[in-house]
Design a protein around this motif. Structure first.
Motif, mmCIF file in Angstrom:
data_model
loop_
_atom_site.group_PDB
_atom_site.id
_atom_site.type_symbol
_atom_site.label_atom_id
_atom_site.label_comp_id
_atom_site.label_asym_id
_atom_site.label_seq_id
_atom_site.Cartn_x
_atom_site.Cartn_y
_atom_site.Cartn_z
ATOM 1 N N GLN A 124 -24.386 48.529 23.095
ATOM 2 C CA GLN A 124 -24.986 48.088 21.826
ATOM 3 C C GLN A 124 -23.957 47.532 20.855
ATOM 4 N N PHE A 125 -22.660 47.656 21.159
ATOM 5 C CA PHE A 125 -21.624 47.260 20.211
ATOM 6 C C PHE A 125 -21.121 45.849 20.492
ATOM 7 N N SER A 126 -20.833 45.137 19.412
ATOM 8 C CA SER A 126 -20.273 43.793 19.551
ATOM 9 C C SER A 126 -18.752 43.823 19.609
ATOM 10 N N VAL A 127 -18.143 44.871 19.058
ATOM 11 C CA VAL A 127 -16.688 45.030 19.076
ATOM 12 C C VAL A 127 -16.369 46.455 19.499
ATOM 13 N N ILE A 128 -15.492 46.592 20.470
ATOM 14 C CA ILE A 128 -15.032 47.910 20.932
ATOM 15 C C ILE A 128 -13.513 47.901 20.874
ATOM 16 N N HIS A 129 -12.937 48.939 20.280
ATOM 17 C CA HIS A 129 -11.477 48.991 20.125
ATOM 18 C C HIS A 129 -10.984 50.384 20.499
ATOM 19 N N PHE A 130 -9.957 50.412 21.346
ATOM 20 C CA PHE A 130 -9.322 51.669 21.742
ATOM 21 C C PHE A 130 -7.905 51.704 21.172
ATOM 22 N N VAL A 131 -7.545 52.815 20.543
ATOM 23 C CA VAL A 131 -6.171 53.065 20.110
ATOM 24 C C VAL A 131 -5.711 54.294 20.872
ATOM 25 N N ALA A 132 -5.134 54.086 22.022
ATOM 26 C CA ALA A 132 -4.837 55.208 22.915
ATOM 27 C C ALA A 132 -3.810 54.786 23.947
ATOM 28 N N HIS A 133 -3.249 55.764 24.628
ATOM 29 C CA HIS A 133 -2.390 55.473 25.767
ATOM 30 C C HIS A 133 -3.241 54.941 26.916
ATOM 31 N N GLY A 134 -2.619 54.145 27.733
ATOM 32 C CA GLY A 134 -3.259 53.682 28.956
ATOM 33 C C GLY A 134 -2.335 53.892 30.124
ATOM 34 N N SER A 135 -2.889 54.031 31.298
ATOM 35 C CA SER A 135 -2.072 54.142 32.516
ATOM 36 C C SER A 135 -2.499 53.032 33.458
ATOM 37 N N ALA A 136 -1.520 52.370 34.043
ATOM 38 C CA ALA A 136 -1.801 51.264 34.959
ATOM 39 C C ALA A 136 -1.373 51.667 36.354
ATOM 40 N N SER A 137 -2.280 51.565 37.297
ATOM 41 C CA SER A 137 -1.971 51.904 38.687
ATOM 42 C C SER A 137 -1.632 50.639 39.451
ATOM 43 N N GLN A 138 -0.399 50.566 39.959
ATOM 44 C CA GLN A 138 0.010 49.387 40.721
ATOM 45 C C GLN A 138 -0.641 49.364 42.086
ATOM 46 N N LEU A 139 -0.759 50.529 42.724
ATOM 47 C CA LEU A 139 -1.308 50.569 44.071
ATOM 48 C C LEU A 139 -2.826 50.435 44.075
ATOM 49 N N SER A 140 -3.478 50.936 43.031
ATOM 50 C CA SER A 140 -4.936 50.879 42.975
ATOM 51 C C SER A 140 -5.349 50.544 41.546
ATOM 52 N N PRO A 141 -5.424 49.249 41.202
ATOM 53 C CA PRO A 141 -5.658 48.862 39.803
ATOM 54 C C PRO A 141 -6.913 49.442 39.189
ATOM 55 N N LEU A 142 -7.938 49.703 39.992
ATOM 56 C CA LEU A 142 -9.149 50.275 39.422
ATOM 57 C C LEU A 142 -8.990 51.759 39.105
ATOM 58 N N ASP A 143 -7.817 52.339 39.416
ATOM 59 C CA ASP A 143 -7.482 53.675 38.948
ATOM 60 C C ASP A 143 -6.782 53.629 37.594
#
Length: 819
Positions: A675-694
């Protein structure tokens, strides 16, 4: 050619005598947990101890030793150990069944097919006549033999029968084995994602019951499944782990397999010297164990490698031996691999007629697996192209691509579709190169774009609209440039030569660029500078200038000053922010000063994105300042300030905020993000090189203990947001798959339906980001588009006198549109 590892466990028998029974169960448990050498030595001692005064227990221990030998790949030793006849009083019961089963398996491994069939028939007849309790094991061995003969359907039927019996008996060790074996059959059927499911189930159960041997084999089979899907990094990790474990367990037959497969990964990634080392180790062990099947596989691998390195005499020697052994074994699938090598030798030797004859045989044989058939068709295309027969070359390229797409479409899970195309990267590369060389750059563009669009189109439910590889790109490219409001720069990084299509509303031009390796080296070097302490503009960095000269300057005349440029990158270019490229004239400056840069993955998908619905009212969902339980991610000290600044640009009535302990994954899902037109996250993120969808956004703990908002879950919840911003550390995935571009968190939100996503290419600064985002949302509030607003916010930092003018602070944020 089935290159995965079966596990063959037979149910131990019991009887009343406590002392031998205790010893038997102890040894058998050691075997099941993978302590093969110890279990083998103890069973041998026990067999000799009881020989002469308790023949039944002597034979139980002898059969257990034979079972261990079978799992170590020592088939001839199994035959030698079990060649004596059972005493008459044991000749019609369970022990006789087990003797014939193990002999059937060993003879099958040794290539004695008729003897194996006779042994198996005897086992079945005795079991049926005596109504013994090992019918599940008979089915298991029958499945193993059928799998070895590449009769996948029959093998699966036997393994499912055995699995049902194992579950009815509550035998977890046997269940482990059946789950794993079904994973092997799924590989044979080219259902690689299904194989991962079976193998993961086997791994979980094996860990629960401490079945070391099953766990080792599951690691290797996962490696093989991921290899077939093109995820070479993940595949190699599993093969290495399986190889080490098999060596510890003394499982020679498995060690041969995992050595060979490690060599295969190195071969596919162009590390030929390392590949040869592993192949030769594999061949030596295979010959030593007397396993002809594995010997053929190692010879075949060395044959392909020798062709690749132009050692044609060695290639012929290896392929001749592999062909002879395959024919002796009546192994048609392995014979076809040897024939493909000989076809490649003939082609390299200019014996066109012989090469064509062999390639047509391989391509047309129903026993050829997917990769073998597309390789044969691709080689035929190259052969016809060299002979000046473009129409025939075109037909072979199309057949090869059709095979790839059919196999890719059979994968059920999105995460497995992502890397699959990497397995056929060279095919698309050769086809694109061929089309450009034949003066058909527009068709080459269509093929290149087609190879990028498949996963995303499927995810958007647009399968019926998917373009055919041979259709005209003019219907999409120039209108897409008009819709983008500027120029599209579409890149293709090739092994021998790369290409840039510069597309405007009125024209499309193809420009030749250097080979992939040269461009990649420059990108990697410049990225290190961008993420380092120095300002590349102040140091007039040579890589920044060279990348502009190579990637942009050839198309500069087609790019109007202060216009919009949509970059569609390829390979390592996904890790490069084109805004940071250094332009020499009229003074050294970043390219962002001249143009507004956006990023996308596919021309054909831009029309799809424009047709998606948007929320009817402007509403903000703001989540951040989370209390992440993972201590390796420290508190973002300026998160509150960033969130406060963002809120100031939206009416309170249309804003929903989740902060601190309320910033949970459960809160995100419950908020109805669609339902939102704008979504914003202010948080840490983790990036998986072997499995990007993780890749994940790290939030506070939910009630169930979860705190990661995974990319794979984001994809499954449809969105219509005009903008999603991931203001996080490591907010963008770092793995670029051939044909799919960079995937991770940004890709996931676009995939879910967001129209624009801002994500970070590297770890961003918690100090500078609040300032950047405050200016960005201020520009949006003034009615500017997301791309224009982001550019203005960055230019303010670039023109400042402080440290924030360095690209490290502003360049990680990129705008991705319409995927």
């Amino acid at each position: 050619m089935l290159s995965a590892s079966l596990l063959l466990l037979l149910q131990g028998c019991t009887r009343r005598e406590p002392r031998p029974q205790v010893a038997f169960e102890r040894i058998r448990l050691a075997f099941l947990r993978g302590e093969l050498d110890r279990a083998r030595a103890e069973s041998d001692r026990a067999s000799k101890q009881f020989s002469g005064h308790d023949e039944e227990w002597a034979w139980r221990f002898r059969l257990l030793e034979a079972e261990i030998l079978a799992n170590q790949g020592l088939s001839q030793d199994v035959v030698n150990l079990l060649s004596p006849q059972l005493p008459q009083f044991l000749a019609h019961g369970e022990l006789a069944v087990r003797q014939h089963m193990l002999l059937a398996l060993a003879n099958s491994h040794l290539g004695h097919s008729s003897q194996a069939d006779e042994n198996l028939l005897q086992a079945e007849q005795i079991c049926t006549a005596s109504n013994c309790a090992v019918m599940g094991e008979v089915a298991r061995i029958a499945g193993a033999i059928e799998a070895e003969r590449d009769h996948a359907e029959k093998a699966e039927s036997f393994f499912r029968q055995s699995l049902q019996i194992a579950r009815e008996r509550g035998d977890k060790f046997l269940e482990c084995s059946d789950l794993l074996n079904l994973g092997v059959v799924a590989i044979g059927n080219e259902h690689f994602d299904e194989s991962v499911d079976w193998s993961n189930a086997a791994t979980d159960l094996a860990q629960a019951v401490r079945a070391g041997l099953t766990e080792e084999k599951a690691l290797g089979n996962l490696g093989w499944a991921y290899y077939k899907m093109g995820d070479y990094e993940k595949s190699l990790d599993f093969f290495v782990a399986a190889g080490k474990r098999s060596q510890e367990l003394g499982a020679v037959i498995d060690e041969v397999e995992w050595l060979n497969d490690q060599g295969l990964v190195y071969f596919q990634t162009g590390q030929f010297e390392t590949a040869e080392k592993y192949y030769r180790q594999s061949l030596e062990l295979a010959r030593g164990s007397g396993n002809k099947v594995q010997t053929i596989q190692a010879l075949t691998a060395l044959g392909f490698l020798s062709v690749q390195t132009a050692q044609l005499a060695e290639a012929r020697q290896f392929s001749d031996e592999a062909l002879r052994l395959a024919r002796e074994e009546a192994d048609r699938p392995d014979e076809l691999y040897a024939l493909l090598i000989q076809a490649q030798i003939a082609g390299a030797s200019k014996d066109t007629k012989r090469a064509e004859e062999l390639l047509l045989e391989v391509a047309g044989d129903p026993g050829s697996d997917t990769s073998l058939r597309w390789e044969a068709h691709e080689d035929l295309a190259g052969l016809y192209e060299a002979e000046g027969q473009p129409a025939r070359a075109e037909e072979q390229f199309r057949q090869s691509i059709a095979i790839v797409e059919a196999a890719r479409g059979s994968l059920r899970h999105e995460e497995f579709r992502l890397p699959f195309l990497a397995n056929a990267a060279h095919l698309y590369d050769e086809y694109v190169r061929s089309l450009v060389a034949r003066g058909q750059p527009l068709r080459a563009l269509q093929v290149a774009d087609y190879s990028r669009a498949q996963t995303l189109l499927e995810g958007l439910g647009a399968r019926a609209k998917r373009p055919a590889p041979g259709s005209s790109p003019q219907l999409q490219a120039q209108p897409a440039a008009k819709a983008a409001g500027g120029t599209i720069l579409f890149y293709w990084l090739g092994r021998a030569e790369s290409y840039l299509w510069a597309i405007t509303p009125r024209s499309t031009r193809v420009l030749r660029l250097p080979a992939r390796a040269e461009i990649e080296a420059r990108v990697q070097a410049y990225r290190r500078v961008l993420t380092g302490p120095r300002d590349p503009l102040q140091t007039n960095n040579s890589d920044g200038h060279a990348l502009y000269d190579v990637l942009v300057a050839p198309a500069a005349k087609l790019i109007a000053p202060h216009s919009r440029v949509l970059v569609i990158p390829d390979g390592t270019l996904n890790n490069l922010n084109f805004e940071t490229l250094l332009v020499s004239r009229p003074r050294p400056h970043y390219w962002i000063e001249d143009v507004t840069v956006m990023n996308a993955n596919s021309i054909s998908l831009l029309a799809e994105s424009r047709s998606r619905s948007r929320p009817s009212t402007e509403k903000l969902l703001l989540i951040g300042a989370a209390n992440t339980p993972d201590r390796q991610y420290p508190e973002l000290t300026n998160a509150d300030a960033e969130m406060k600044a963002i809120q100031s640009h939206f009416p309170a009535a249309s804003t929903q905020v989740f902060a601190r302990e309320k910033a949970t994954t459960a809160a995100y899902w419950a908020s109805k993000p669609e339902q939102f037109s704008v979504i914003h996250f202010v948080a840490h993120g983790s990036a998986s090189q072997l499995s990007p969808l993780d890749s994940a956004i790290l939030l506070s703990n939910s009630a169930d203990g979860s705190f990661k908002l995974y990319a794979r879950d984001i994809i499954r919840r449809p969105l219509g947001a005009e903008l999603v911003t991931i203001s996080s550390c490591y907010g963008e995935g770092t793995r670029a798959y051939t044909g799919e571009g960079l995937v991770g968190l940004s890709w996931a939100f676009l995939r879910a339906g967001a129209h624009n996503v801002i994500g970070a290419l590297w770890e961003v600064s918690d100090t500078s980001t609040p300032q950047l985002m405050d200016r960005f949302y201020g520009e949006l509030e003034q009615g500017k588009s997301p791309e224009a607003a982001l550019r203005e916010a960055k230019l303010e930092m670039i023109h400042s006198d402080g440290v924030f003018r360095k690209p490290f602070y502003w360049a990680p944020f990129q705008l991705y549109v319409g995927l």
